[in-house]
Design a protein around this motif. Structure first.
Motif, PDB file in Angstrom:
ATOM      1  N   LEU A  99      27.837-117.301 -21.860  1.00  0.00           N
ATOM      2  CA  LEU A  99      27.940-115.877 -22.368  1.00  0.00           C
ATOM      3  C   LEU A  99      29.381-115.502 -22.711  1.00  0.00           C
ATOM      4  O   LEU A  99      29.784-115.035 -23.823  1.00  0.00           O
ATOM      5  N   ILE A 100      30.219-115.445 -21.363  1.00  0.00           N
ATOM      6  CA  ILE A 100      31.396-114.875 -21.479  1.00  0.00           C
ATOM      7  C   ILE A 100      32.420-115.702 -22.395  1.00  0.00           C
ATOM      8  O   ILE A 100      32.973-115.101 -23.312  1.00  0.00           O
ATOM      9  N   TRP A 101      32.529-117.010 -22.052  1.00  0.00           N
ATOM     10  CA  TRP A 101      33.561-117.592 -22.962  1.00  0.00           C
ATOM     11  C   TRP A 101      32.907-117.820 -24.446  1.00  0.00           C
ATOM     12  O   TRP A 101      33.979-117.727 -25.315  1.00  0.00           O
ATOM     13  N   ARG A 102      31.750-118.111 -24.569  1.00  0.00           N
ATOM     14  CA  ARG A 102      31.390-118.245 -26.148  1.00  0.00           C
ATOM     15  C   ARG A 102      31.625-116.961 -26.845  1.00  0.00           C
ATOM     16  O   ARG A 102      32.140-117.013 -28.026  1.00  0.00           O
ATOM     17  N   ASN A 103      31.552-115.900 -26.206  1.00  0.00           N
ATOM     18  CA  ASN A 103      31.620-114.520 -26.997  1.00  0.00           C
ATOM     19  C   ASN A 103      33.254-114.023 -27.107  1.00  0.00           C
ATOM     20  O   ASN A 103      33.495-113.456 -28.036  1.00  0.00           O
ATOM     21  N   GLN A 104      33.978-114.419 -26.032  1.00  0.00           N
ATOM     22  CA  GLN A 104      35.523-114.201 -25.931  1.00  0.00           C
ATOM     23  C   GLN A 104      36.271-115.000 -27.048  1.00  0.00           C
ATOM     24  O   GLN A 104      36.990-114.509 -27.575  1.00  0.00           O
ATOM     25  N   ILE A 110      39.519-116.881 -31.547  1.00  0.00           N
ATOM     26  CA  ILE A 110      39.527-118.397 -31.532  1.00  0.00           C
ATOM     27  C   ILE A 110      38.534-119.063 -32.391  1.00  0.00           C
ATOM     28  O   ILE A 110      38.991-120.184 -33.027  1.00  0.00           O
ATOM     29  N   VAL A 111      37.422-118.390 -32.844  1.00  0.00           N
ATOM     30  CA  VAL A 111      36.692-118.870 -33.684  1.00  0.00           C
ATOM     31  C   VAL A 111      36.381-117.760 -34.749  1.00  0.00           C
ATOM     32  O   VAL A 111      36.639-116.735 -34.242  1.00  0.00           O
ATOM     33  N   PRO A 112      36.245-118.145 -35.962  1.00  0.00           N
ATOM     34  CA  PRO A 112      35.841-117.145 -36.923  1.00  0.00           C
ATOM     35  C   PRO A 112      34.509-116.265 -36.757  1.00  0.00           C
ATOM     36  O   PRO A 112      33.668-116.777 -36.310  1.00  0.00           O
ATOM     37  N   ALA A 113      34.889-114.933 -36.803  1.00  0.00           N
ATOM     38  CA  ALA A 113      33.586-113.986 -36.767  1.00  0.00           C
ATOM     39  C   ALA A 113      33.865-112.795 -37.238  1.00  0.00           C
ATOM     40  O   ALA A 113      34.998-112.211 -37.425  1.00  0.00           O
ATOM     41  N   THR A 114      32.886-112.300 -37.939  1.00  0.00           N
ATOM     42  CA  THR A 114      32.744-110.965 -38.559  1.00  0.00           C
ATOM     43  C   THR A 114      32.951-109.672 -37.796  1.00  0.00           C
ATOM     44  O   THR A 114      33.077-110.033 -36.543  1.00  0.00           O
ATOM     45  N   ASP A 115      33.440-108.545 -38.130  1.00  0.00           N
ATOM     46  CA  ASP A 115      33.327-107.493 -37.358  1.00  0.00           C
ATOM     47  C   ASP A 115      32.412-107.156 -36.507  1.00  0.00           C
ATOM     48  O   ASP A 115      32.281-106.783 -35.370  1.00  0.00           O
ATOM     49  N   GLU A 116      31.245-107.271 -37.153  1.00  0.00           N
ATOM     50  CA  GLU A 116      29.814-107.050 -36.514  1.00  0.00           C
ATOM     51  C   GLU A 116      29.857-108.067 -35.593  1.00  0.00           C
ATOM     52  O   GLU A 116      29.142-107.648 -34.224  1.00  0.00           O
ATOM     53  N   GLU A 117      30.088-109.204 -35.667  1.00  0.00           N
ATOM     54  CA  GLU A 117      29.798-110.406 -34.748  1.00  0.00           C
ATOM     55  C   GLU A 117      30.767-110.061 -33.553  1.00  0.00           C
ATOM     56  O   GLU A 117      30.225-110.246 -32.287  1.00  0.00           O
ATOM     57  N   LYS A 118      32.030-109.415 -33.646  1.00  0.00           N
ATOM     58  CA  LYS A 118      32.949-109.581 -32.782  1.00  0.00           C
ATOM     59  C   LYS A 118      32.431-108.190 -31.907  1.00  0.00           C
ATOM     60  O   LYS A 118      32.433-108.093 -30.580  1.00  0.00           O
ATOM     61  N   ALA A 119      31.987-107.284 -32.594  1.00  0.00           N
ATOM     62  CA  ALA A 119      31.631-105.878 -31.916  1.00  0.00           C
ATOM     63  C   ALA A 119      30.221-106.265 -30.756  1.00  0.00           C
ATOM     64  O   ALA A 119      30.135-105.872 -29.862  1.00  0.00           O
ATOM     65  N   LYS A 120      29.151-107.131 -31.403  1.00  0.00           N
ATOM     66  CA  LYS A 120      28.043-107.608 -30.476  1.00  0.00           C
ATOM     67  C   LYS A 120      28.797-108.686 -29.432  1.00  0.00           C
ATOM     68  O   LYS A 120      28.292-108.369 -28.273  1.00  0.00           O
ATOM     69  N   ARG A 122      31.625-108.462 -28.149  1.00  0.00           N
ATOM     70  CA  ARG A 122      32.248-107.426 -26.948  1.00  0.00           C
ATOM     71  C   ARG A 122      31.241-107.266 -25.935  1.00  0.00           C
ATOM     72  O   ARG A 122      31.421-106.927 -24.870  1.00  0.00           O
ATOM     73  N   LYS A 123      29.830-106.644 -26.297  1.00  0.00           N
ATOM     74  CA  LYS A 123      28.975-106.263 -25.482  1.00  0.00           C
ATOM     75  C   LYS A 123      28.378-107.232 -24.815  1.00  0.00           C
ATOM     76  O   LYS A 123      28.328-106.995 -23.532  1.00  0.00           O
ATOM     77  N   VAL A 124      28.163-108.192 -25.337  1.00  0.00           N
ATOM     78  CA  VAL A 124      27.525-109.297 -24.563  1.00  0.00           C
ATOM     79  C   VAL A 124      28.658-109.983 -23.401  1.00  0.00           C
ATOM     80  O   VAL A 124      28.152-110.076 -22.324  1.00  0.00           O
ATOM     81  N   ALA A 125      29.850-110.166 -23.933  1.00  0.00           N
ATOM     82  CA  ALA A 125      30.823-110.593 -22.826  1.00  0.00           C
ATOM     83  C   ALA A 125      30.894-109.521 -21.626  1.00  0.00           C
ATOM     84  O   ALA A 125      31.130-110.047 -20.413  1.00  0.00           O
ATOM     85  N   LEU A 126      31.058-108.401 -22.321  1.00  0.00           N
ATOM     86  CA  LEU A 126      31.181-107.304 -21.071  1.00  0.00           C
ATOM     87  C   LEU A 126      29.977-107.270 -20.169  1.00  0.00           C
ATOM     88  O   LEU A 126      30.063-107.393 -19.043  1.00  0.00           O
ATOM     89  N   TYR A 127      28.812-107.267 -20.657  1.00  0.00           N
ATOM     90  CA  TYR A 127      27.660-107.105 -19.911  1.00  0.00           C
ATOM     91  C   TYR A 127      27.339-108.265 -18.663  1.00  0.00           C
ATOM     92  O   TYR A 127      27.421-108.395 -17.853  1.00  0.00           O
TER      93      TYR A 127
END
Length: 152
Positions: A99-104, A110-120, A122-127
């Motif tokens: 969870l943490i590394w995959r989302n970080q 490091i991997v391409p992501a949309t702004d929506e994907e980055k926002a999601k 952030r929440k997953v990695a934080l939690y």
């Protein structure tokens, strides 16, 4: 090192990045996200693996019986305390890599992501990181408790 970096991320880096983002006239958090976070996450991930493998090795060979690892994970008598600690450590390890590394990787670019994907992300990695932060206290107590004679 693993737990120290976990505390660093939750107590220092995340709040500091929040402050840096809110400070419109300041330098922002680019230096942290570009230079510090990737390096710290590298050490964090591999320290988690090394900690878990070391613990498994100790359970396999440190108790004088190679079945101690099995007894701990099965929460058998005499191994409940260390077994709970081992399960908590395993959950934490899975959180780090799954969870943490995959989302970080998305958050840091490091991997391409949309702004929506980055926002999601952030929440997953934080939690996931906060769950690990909370689980670290009972995990450490179980690891220390086994060698201090807790009768479970």
């Amino acid at each position: 090192m693993w737990i120290g970096l976990l505390y660093y991320f939750n107590v220092v880096q995340v709040p500091a990045l929040g402050d840096a983002t809110a400070d419109k006239g300041g330098p922002g958090g680019a230096g942290i996200t570009k230079y510090v976070a990737p390096r710290a996450l590298w050490w964090f991930r591999w320290a988690a693996v090394l900690t878990w493998v070391t613990g498994a090795y100790f359970l396999l060979f440190g108790y004088g019986t190679p079945v101690a690892l099995h007894k701990a994970f099965m929460l058998q008598e005499g191994f409940v305390t260390i077994g709970v600690g081992a399960w908590l450590g395993t959950i934490m390890l899975l959180n780090v890599w799954g969870l943490i590394w995959r989302n970080q990787k998305k958050i840091l670019g490091i991997v391409p992501a949309t702004d929506e994907e980055k926002a999601k992300a952030r929440k997953v990695a934080l939690y996931a990181s906060r769950v690990n932060f909370i689980l670290s206290v009972p995990m450490l107590m179980c690891m220390g408790g086994q060698s201090h004679g807790l009768p479970f």
